[in-house]
Scaffold this motif. Structure first.
Motif, PDB file in Angstrom:
ATOM      1  N   TYR A   1       5.630  -1.455   7.604  1.00  0.00           N
ATOM      2  CA  TYR A   1       6.944  -1.909   7.148  1.00  0.00           C
ATOM      3  C   TYR A   1       7.157  -1.446   5.718  1.00  0.00           C
ATOM      4  O   TYR A   1       6.396  -1.789   4.808  1.00  0.00           O
ATOM      5  N   SER A   2       8.208  -0.665   5.519  1.00  0.00           N
ATOM      6  CA  SER A   2       8.570  -0.148   4.208  1.00  0.00           C
ATOM      7  C   SER A   2       9.877  -0.792   3.747  1.00  0.00           C
ATOM      8  O   SER A   2      10.837  -0.867   4.523  1.00  0.00           O
ATOM      9  N   PRO A   3       9.942  -1.262   2.491  1.00  0.00           N
ATOM     10  CA  PRO A   3      11.209  -1.791   1.978  1.00  0.00           C
ATOM     11  C   PRO A   3      12.329  -0.751   2.023  1.00  0.00           C
ATOM     12  O   PRO A   3      13.503  -1.103   2.061  1.00  0.00           O
ATOM     13  N   VAL A   4      11.972   0.528   2.014  1.00  0.00           N
ATOM     14  CA  VAL A   4      12.969   1.604   2.033  1.00  0.00           C
ATOM     15  C   VAL A   4      13.303   2.037   3.455  1.00  0.00           C
ATOM     16  O   VAL A   4      14.463   2.118   3.849  1.00  0.00           O
ATOM     17  N   PHE A   5      12.270   2.318   4.270  1.00  0.00           N
ATOM     18  CA  PHE A   5      12.480   2.864   5.608  1.00  0.00           C
ATOM     19  C   PHE A   5      12.450   1.794   6.698  1.00  0.00           C
ATOM     20  O   PHE A   5      12.737   2.078   7.845  1.00  0.00           O
TER      21      PHE A   5
ATOM     22  N   SER B   1       0.824  -1.211   0.000  1.00  0.00           N
ATOM     23  CA  SER B   1       0.000   0.000   0.000  1.00  0.00           C
ATOM     24  C   SER B   1       0.853   1.254   0.000  1.00  0.00           C
ATOM     25  O   SER B   1       2.030   1.238   0.372  1.00  0.00           O
ATOM     26  N   GLU B   2       0.207   2.329  -0.388  1.00  0.00           N
ATOM     27  CA  GLU B   2       0.802   3.660  -0.319  1.00  0.00           C
ATOM     28  C   GLU B   2       0.050   4.446   0.743  1.00  0.00           C
ATOM     29  O   GLU B   2      -1.189   4.422   0.769  1.00  0.00           O
ATOM     30  N   ILE B   3       0.780   5.133   1.625  1.00  0.00           N
ATOM     31  CA  ILE B   3       0.126   5.965   2.634  1.00  0.00           C
ATOM     32  C   ILE B   3       0.739   7.357   2.589  1.00  0.00           C
ATOM     33  O   ILE B   3       1.877   7.547   2.175  1.00  0.00           O
TER      34      ILE B   3
ATOM     35  N   ILE C   1       6.013  13.652   0.411  1.00  0.00           N
ATOM     36  CA  ILE C   1       6.420  12.259   0.242  1.00  0.00           C
ATOM     37  C   ILE C   1       5.310  11.319   0.698  1.00  0.00           C
ATOM     38  O   ILE C   1       4.510  11.654   1.575  1.00  0.00           O
ATOM     39  N   THR C   2       5.272  10.168   0.068  1.00  0.00           N
ATOM     40  CA  THR C   2       4.384   9.101   0.519  1.00  0.00           C
ATOM     41  C   THR C   2       5.254   7.910   0.890  1.00  0.00           C
ATOM     42  O   THR C   2       6.394   7.785   0.426  1.00  0.00           O
ATOM     43  N   PHE C   3       4.733   7.050   1.724  1.00  0.00           N
ATOM     44  CA  PHE C   3       5.450   5.840   2.132  1.00  0.00           C
ATOM     45  C   PHE C   3       4.785   4.639   1.476  1.00  0.00           C
ATOM     46  O   PHE C   3       3.556   4.575   1.372  1.00  0.00           O
TER      47      PHE C   3
ATOM     48  N   HIS D   1      -2.711  11.359  12.054  1.00  0.00           N
ATOM     49  CA  HIS D   1      -2.069  12.112  10.970  1.00  0.00           C
ATOM     50  C   HIS D   1      -2.082  11.378   9.638  1.00  0.00           C
ATOM     51  O   HIS D   1      -1.607  11.925   8.639  1.00  0.00           O
ATOM     52  N   LEU D   2      -2.598  10.160   9.606  1.00  0.00           N
ATOM     53  CA  LEU D   2      -2.665   9.425   8.342  1.00  0.00           C
ATOM     54  C   LEU D   2      -3.772  10.026   7.481  1.00  0.00           C
ATOM     55  O   LEU D   2      -4.944   9.939   7.803  1.00  0.00           O
TER      56      LEU D   2
END
Length: 221
Positions: A117-121, A92-94, A100-102, A130-131
């Motif tokens: 869980y982000s593959p990047v962060f 998903s994108e949030i 920026i989006t995560f 805040h979402l």
């Protein structure tokens, strides 16, 4: 709510905080969230960030009705929390702040934050207040076209607390990144969390103080 429900199935514009405007077909709504289909994907938008829902006489582009179901299809009633629970395990994108989006996976939904869980962060803590929106990708989408070995999810083994503040306290003494790291004054060693206030030692050695209520996301480098 009853007035907005008359727009179900219609193409509408939704104005969010920061003058962000989405256009799409209103496919579902609940007391604290609405679902918008923009012709490509579904957006699940909490009511707390919506300023206005309206129809325009002149449509910029006619959006076709969705041919794939949303994750709300089998729900009798929808809610923000139910949708987040149903989004678990779906790439998903949030969006929470800035430009920026995560991208990643909802892992857990706690009382006032979620673990993402982000593959990047890697492991992130996202404040539910805040979402701004979440949009799951089609199941066929492979994140960043990574192979299974590279993509393997390695969530943090840190025990989870029910509240956002309690969870952040677990990171005292560590380097932390707030709100995606676009502001250097939100990157540093977390010294203290007390009375809804954070003390952060930034790169220069200076201590800065941040209000916890304004922190949108947290991750460790």
């Amino acid at each position: 709510m009853s007035d907005v429900s008359t727009l179900l199935g219609e193409q509408v514009s939704v104005k969010l905080s920061g003058d962000v405007i989405f256009e799409g077909i209103l496919t579902d709504l609940g007391q604290d969230i609405l679902v918008l289909f923009n012709g490509i994907k579904y957006y699940y938008i909490p009511w707390m960030h919506i300023h206005m829902v309206y129809q325009t006489e002149e449509l910029k582009e006619k959006i076709k009705n969705p041919n794939e179901p949303s994750i709300t299809q089998e729900m009798e009633t929808i809610s923000y929390r139910k949708i987040l629970q149903n989004a678990k395990g779906i790439f998903s994108e949030i969006y929470v702040t800035g430009n920026i989006t995560f991208h990643g996976y909802v892992m857990n939904v706690l009382s006032d934050y979620l673990v993402f869980y982000s593959p990047v962060f890697h492991t992130m803590y996202i404040s539910l207040s805040h979402l701004k929106w979440i949009t799951p990708y089609n199941h066929k989408v492979v994140p960043y076209n990574l192979n299974d070995d590279t993509l393997s999810v390695h969530p943090s083994t840190t025990p989870l607390h029910r509240s956002f503040e309690s969870q952040i306290k677990k990171e005292i003494g560590k380097l932390v990144i707030f709100d995606g790291g676009t502001d250097p004054m939100k990157i540093g060693r977390l010294n203290k969390v007390d009375n809804n206030q954070l003390e952060l030692c930034v790169a220069s050695g200076e201590n800065v103080y941040l209000k916890l209520a304004h922190i949108k996301s947290v991750h460790l480098p």
